[in-house]
Design a protein around this motif. Sequence first.
Motif, PDB file in Angstrom:
ATOM      1  N   ASP A  11    -103.803  -8.806  17.248  1.00 27.89           N
ATOM      2  CA  ASP A  11    -102.569  -9.546  17.478  1.00 27.89           C
ATOM      3  C   ASP A  11    -101.359  -8.639  17.245  1.00 27.89           C
ATOM      4  O   ASP A  11    -101.151  -8.128  16.146  1.00 27.89           O
ATOM      5  CB  ASP A  11    -102.501 -10.764  16.556  1.00 27.89           C
ATOM      6  CG  ASP A  11    -101.308 -11.644  16.850  1.00 27.89           C
ATOM      7  OD1 ASP A  11    -100.972 -11.827  18.035  1.00 27.89           O
ATOM      8  OD2 ASP A  11    -100.716 -12.154  15.882  1.00 27.89           O
ATOM      9  N   CYS A  12    -100.591  -8.433  18.288  1.00 25.35           N
ATOM     10  CA  CYS A  12     -99.397  -7.568  18.264  1.00 25.35           C
ATOM     11  C   CYS A  12     -99.731  -6.116  17.930  1.00 25.35           C
ATOM     12  O   CYS A  12     -98.855  -5.352  17.523  1.00 25.35           O
ATOM     13  CB  CYS A  12     -98.349  -8.104  17.292  1.00 25.35           C
ATOM     14  SG  CYS A  12     -97.776  -9.756  17.729  1.00 25.35           S
ATOM     15  N   ARG A  13    -100.988  -5.728  18.105  1.00 32.57           N
ATOM     16  CA  ARG A  13    -101.399  -4.343  17.833  1.00 32.57           C
ATOM     17  C   ARG A  13    -102.317  -3.805  18.941  1.00 32.57           C
ATOM     18  O   ARG A  13    -103.070  -2.867  18.720  1.00 32.57           O
ATOM     19  CB  ARG A  13    -102.165  -4.259  16.511  1.00 32.57           C
ATOM     20  CG  ARG A  13    -101.365  -4.557  15.291  1.00 32.57           C
ATOM     21  CD  ARG A  13    -102.240  -4.385  14.048  1.00 32.57           C
ATOM     22  NE  ARG A  13    -101.621  -4.994  12.898  1.00 32.57           N
ATOM     23  CZ  ARG A  13    -101.840  -6.237  12.484  1.00 32.57           C
ATOM     24  NH1 ARG A  13    -102.666  -7.009  13.119  1.00 32.57           N
ATOM     25  NH2 ARG A  13    -101.226  -6.700  11.426  1.00 32.57           N
ATOM     26  N   PHE A  14    -102.276  -4.417  20.087  1.00 28.65           N
ATOM     27  CA  PHE A  14    -103.185  -4.010  21.154  1.00 28.65           C
ATOM     28  C   PHE A  14    -102.843  -2.584  21.601  1.00 28.65           C
ATOM     29  O   PHE A  14    -101.680  -2.269  21.836  1.00 28.65           O
ATOM     30  CB  PHE A  14    -103.092  -4.990  22.329  1.00 28.65           C
ATOM     31  CG  PHE A  14    -104.238  -4.889  23.282  1.00 28.65           C
ATOM     32  CD1 PHE A  14    -105.445  -5.505  23.009  1.00 28.65           C
ATOM     33  CD2 PHE A  14    -104.119  -4.170  24.460  1.00 28.65           C
ATOM     34  CE1 PHE A  14    -106.511  -5.426  23.888  1.00 28.65           C
ATOM     35  CE2 PHE A  14    -105.168  -4.075  25.349  1.00 28.65           C
ATOM     36  CZ  PHE A  14    -106.364  -4.706  25.057  1.00 28.65           C
ATOM     37  N   PRO A  15    -103.853  -1.726  21.740  1.00 25.37           N
ATOM     38  CA  PRO A  15    -103.612  -0.309  22.068  1.00 25.37           C
ATOM     39  C   PRO A  15    -103.468  -0.053  23.573  1.00 25.37           C
ATOM     40  O   PRO A  15    -104.306   0.588  24.208  1.00 25.37           O
ATOM     41  CB  PRO A  15    -104.859   0.373  21.505  1.00 25.37           C
ATOM     42  CG  PRO A  15    -105.936  -0.662  21.679  1.00 25.37           C
ATOM     43  CD  PRO A  15    -105.253  -1.984  21.422  1.00 25.37           C
ATOM     44  N   CYS A  45    -102.265  -9.447  29.388  1.00 23.83           N
ATOM     45  CA  CYS A  45    -101.297 -10.022  30.325  1.00 23.83           C
ATOM     46  C   CYS A  45     -99.886 -10.125  29.763  1.00 23.83           C
ATOM     47  O   CYS A  45     -98.920 -10.016  30.515  1.00 23.83           O
ATOM     48  CB  CYS A  45    -101.757 -11.408  30.759  1.00 23.83           C
ATOM     49  SG  CYS A  45    -103.251 -11.373  31.756  1.00 23.83           S
ATOM     50  N   ARG A  46     -99.749 -10.355  28.477  1.00 23.62           N
ATOM     51  CA  ARG A  46     -98.427 -10.593  27.886  1.00 23.62           C
ATOM     52  C   ARG A  46     -97.988  -9.395  27.072  1.00 23.62           C
ATOM     53  O   ARG A  46     -98.096  -9.374  25.858  1.00 23.62           O
ATOM     54  CB  ARG A  46     -98.466 -11.841  27.013  1.00 23.62           C
ATOM     55  CG  ARG A  46     -98.777 -13.078  27.856  1.00 23.62           C
ATOM     56  CD  ARG A  46     -98.322 -14.332  27.240  1.00 23.62           C
ATOM     57  NE  ARG A  46     -96.879 -14.347  27.039  1.00 23.62           N
ATOM     58  CZ  ARG A  46     -96.283 -15.040  26.089  1.00 23.62           C
ATOM     59  NH1 ARG A  46     -96.968 -15.758  25.263  1.00 23.62           N
ATOM     60  NH2 ARG A  46     -94.967 -15.011  25.973  1.00 23.62           N
ATOM     61  N   LEU A  47     -97.483  -8.405  27.761  1.00 22.22           N
ATOM     62  CA  LEU A  47     -97.031  -7.190  27.084  1.00 22.22           C
ATOM     63  C   LEU A  47     -95.846  -7.481  26.168  1.00 22.22           C
ATOM     64  O   LEU A  47     -94.923  -8.192  26.561  1.00 22.22           O
ATOM     65  CB  LEU A  47     -96.571  -6.152  28.111  1.00 22.22           C
ATOM     66  CG  LEU A  47     -97.610  -5.536  29.027  1.00 22.22           C
ATOM     67  CD1 LEU A  47     -96.934  -4.538  29.960  1.00 22.22           C
ATOM     68  CD2 LEU A  47     -98.709  -4.873  28.239  1.00 22.22           C
ATOM     69  N   PRO A  48     -95.863  -6.901  24.991  1.00 25.75           N
ATOM     70  CA  PRO A  48     -94.662  -6.987  24.150  1.00 25.75           C
ATOM     71  C   PRO A  48     -93.517  -6.243  24.840  1.00 25.75           C
ATOM     72  O   PRO A  48     -93.749  -5.328  25.636  1.00 25.75           O
ATOM     73  CB  PRO A  48     -95.068  -6.267  22.861  1.00 25.75           C
ATOM     74  CG  PRO A  48     -96.534  -6.060  22.924  1.00 25.75           C
ATOM     75  CD  PRO A  48     -96.947  -6.183  24.349  1.00 25.75           C
TER      76      PRO A  48
END
Length: 140
Positions: A11-15, A45-48
């Motif tokens: 979560d919020c750390r996808f590489p 799909c939902r890039l920060p």
Amino acid sequence: MTYQEFYDHIDCRFPYHDTAAWQQLITQSLEIGGDAPFLVLHEICRLPTSVTLNLEQHLAMYAYWKAAFSHPMQDIVEPASLALIQRQFLSDAEVIHIMEQLRAYPQQYSALQVALSACADEQGLVDAKYEEIVSEWQRL
């Protein structure tokens, strides 16, 4: 690794810029099962806002995810996934139709969230449908 541990790990750390790492996370999600592969899809799909990918890279990541396994929900959620990747919106009616199809797969919250994110939902109808389905699943 449990689902919750996996969730906390990505979560919020996808590489996004480490191909081997995100490919490993896709494999790991399949081993965990349940909603985990669609949790990865949601991250894809939902890039920060802090992450930049060109469309070709983003579509390649999605294609890898889709080819890694087979599940009927992949085709159901694909229009929403591609809309998010291409930074476009589907109509509220299209998203509600996707959600109605996903209803048949209880506890697949991440797939449902991908659909929810794929429209503007200016009248709140899509959010209401999301809440309706989540409530139904929680009663099961």
